[in-house]
Design an enzyme around this catalytic site. Structure first.
Site, PDB file in Angstrom:
ATOM      1  N   GLY A  12      40.144  40.350  37.988  1.00  0.00           N
ATOM      2  CA  GLY A  12      39.485  40.761  36.751  1.00  0.00           C
ATOM      3  C   GLY A  12      37.994  40.509  36.787  1.00  0.00           C
ATOM      4  O   GLY A  12      37.200  41.311  36.293  1.00  0.00           O
ATOM      5  N   ASP A  13      37.596  39.386  37.393  1.00  0.00           N
ATOM      6  CA  ASP A  13      36.174  39.084  37.537  1.00  0.00           C
ATOM      7  C   ASP A  13      35.496  40.108  38.440  1.00  0.00           C
ATOM      8  O   ASP A  13      34.361  40.513  38.199  1.00  0.00           O
ATOM      9  CB  ASP A  13      35.990  37.688  38.120  1.00  0.00           C
ATOM     10  CG  ASP A  13      36.587  36.611  37.231  1.00  0.00           C
ATOM     11  OD1 ASP A  13      36.004  36.332  36.177  1.00  0.00           O
ATOM     12  OD2 ASP A  13      37.642  36.075  37.588  1.00  0.00           O
ATOM     13  N   ALA A  14      36.210  40.508  39.493  1.00  0.00           N
ATOM     14  CA  ALA A  14      35.669  41.512  40.404  1.00  0.00           C
ATOM     15  C   ALA A  14      35.480  42.842  39.687  1.00  0.00           C
ATOM     16  O   ALA A  14      34.457  43.515  39.854  1.00  0.00           O
ATOM     17  CB  ALA A  14      36.581  41.676  41.618  1.00  0.00           C
ATOM     18  N   SER A  31      36.693  33.448  41.237  1.00  0.00           N
ATOM     19  CA  SER A  31      36.277  33.613  39.858  1.00  0.00           C
ATOM     20  C   SER A  31      34.955  32.905  39.623  1.00  0.00           C
ATOM     21  O   SER A  31      34.801  31.755  39.962  1.00  0.00           O
ATOM     22  CB  SER A  31      37.329  33.023  38.916  1.00  0.00           C
ATOM     23  OG  SER A  31      38.578  33.608  39.141  1.00  0.00           O
ATOM     24  N   GLY A  46      32.452  42.554  37.583  1.00  0.00           N
ATOM     25  CA  GLY A  46      31.248  42.607  38.391  1.00  0.00           C
ATOM     26  C   GLY A  46      30.880  44.017  38.793  1.00  0.00           C
ATOM     27  O   GLY A  46      29.717  44.429  38.690  1.00  0.00           O
TER      28      GLY A  46
END
Length: 360
Positions: free
Chosen positions: A217-219, A339, A222
């Site tokens: 999800g962080d990717a 993360s 980003g």
């Protein structure tokens, strides 16, 4: 890109600094006098994960650091702000300072829900940021948790996204966009004032290639925010987020660039047992390991390891992403692993490049 957050005075902070420097990212950390750098242990079982986190210094971030003259100058120069929901558990005032700055000056404010417990247990600070959302990012569990906290009486992702997009908004010059990821299912996007909810098929990744879903999800966030910074269309932003997320899940843990190792060895912290000289290292490392325990950190393939300061600087310049080459950012780092990201500021003002020194 610039990262700002709270760390301890230890080797883990040095690892973060080195990894960021290797990626061409500047860091301006608040140093906690009482706690070590936060850490997160992750156990991967098949396509599932279990985590235990010790936030430590990450809980010590203060609004005074963000509003210090040097850091706030970067805030004022920025045009895109990103805040992760985790920051609402630490310093909501810092998140609100960025939100108000964005609305007052017609800049982009992006918030990620981060986890279902944020709307459940930190509903009040989350709701305070709601009028300032230009982009709201979350997965299906997180938006359903938000709907439950608001007693909307529905679990339908498209309906929830539409209702979130229609919430009252401080900066009426920008339409709110709500983006909901659903793992291998389609990504749902609702835009304020538009009846049609859009759906984007995800990039399929073969199950055999998936090794670590931590940080997917962080990717996505980003990649999506990078698209915003570059002025891409909504469709392109979603595609960039999906591309980066699909790449992330095929790699185990944080991929430590060899330049990062080089930089750690150049400037080890007082508490570290890492040797001060790196000139006896082999020219290639088959797998990168924690210098304190020899435990492998990554399944990264063999990459030449720079043997001099000049080679390290040149490799940083060569690998610097073209789209973020002249951007500055501020990021509150959460825990280790893939993360990272509580709040970030990105802008496209040209940053001075260092001239390469001639070899003697």
């Amino acid at each position: 890109t610039l990262f700002v957050g709270s760390v301890g005075a230890d080797s883990y902070a040095a690892t973060l600094r080195a990894a960021c420097t290797a990626a061409g990212v500047r860091t301006e950390y608040h140093i906690s006098a009482s706690n070590p750098t936060g850490r997160c242990g992750v156990i991967i079982t098949g396509h599932h994960r279990s985590m235990i986190t010790h936030l430590a210094a990450a809980n010590d971030y203060q609004l005074s650091h963000l509003q210090s003259p040097a850091i706030w100058a970067l805030v004022a120069a920025a045009r895109v702000y990103f805040v992760g929901g985790y920051h609402l558990t630490v310093c909501p005032a810092a998140a609100m300072a960025l939100a108000r700055e964005a609305a007052a000056r017609d800049k982009v404010f992006v918030l990620s829900l981060s986890a279902p417990f944020i709307p459940h247990f930190f509903a009040d600070p989350l709701q305070q940021t709601a009028p300032f959302w230009d982009y709201l990012l979350g997965n299906e569990e997180e938006v359903r948790a938000y709907a439950e906290s608001q007693r909307w009486g529905t679990t339908d992702v498209r309906e929830i996204a539409t209702r979130m997009a229609a919430l009252p908004k401080e900066n009426a010059r920008r339409k709110r966009v709500v983006v909901v990821t659903q793992g291998t299912e389609e990504t749902v996007v609702a835009v304020q004032g538009e009846e049609r909810v859009r759906a984007f098929e995800v990039r399929e990744v073969e199950k055999g290639r998936i090794v670590d879903t931590n940080g997917a999800g962080d990717a996505f966030a980003g990649g999506f925010v990078a698209g915003i910074v570059q002025g891409k269309s909504l469709e392109e932003c979603v595609d960039m987020g999906q591309w980066l997320a699909s790449l992330s899940i095929t790699e185990l843990g944080p991929s430590i660039n060899p330049v990062a190792i080089n930089l750690i060895l150049r400037s080890p912290p007082q508490s570290s047992t890492i040797p001060h000289s790196h000139h006896n290292l082999p020219s290639r490392l088959p797998a990168f390991t924690d210098a304190r325990t020899d435990i492998p950190l990554s399944s990264t393939p063999q990459i030449p390891l720079p043997q001099t300061d000049l080679q390290a600087e040149e490799l940083v310049e060569e690998n610097r992403g073209a789209s973020l080459e002249h951007s500055i950012g501020v990021l509150e780092v959460s825990t280790t692993g893939k993360s990272a990201g509580l709040h970030t500021i990105l802008h496209d003002q040209e940053a001075p490049r260092r001239e390469k020194r001639p070899q003697s």
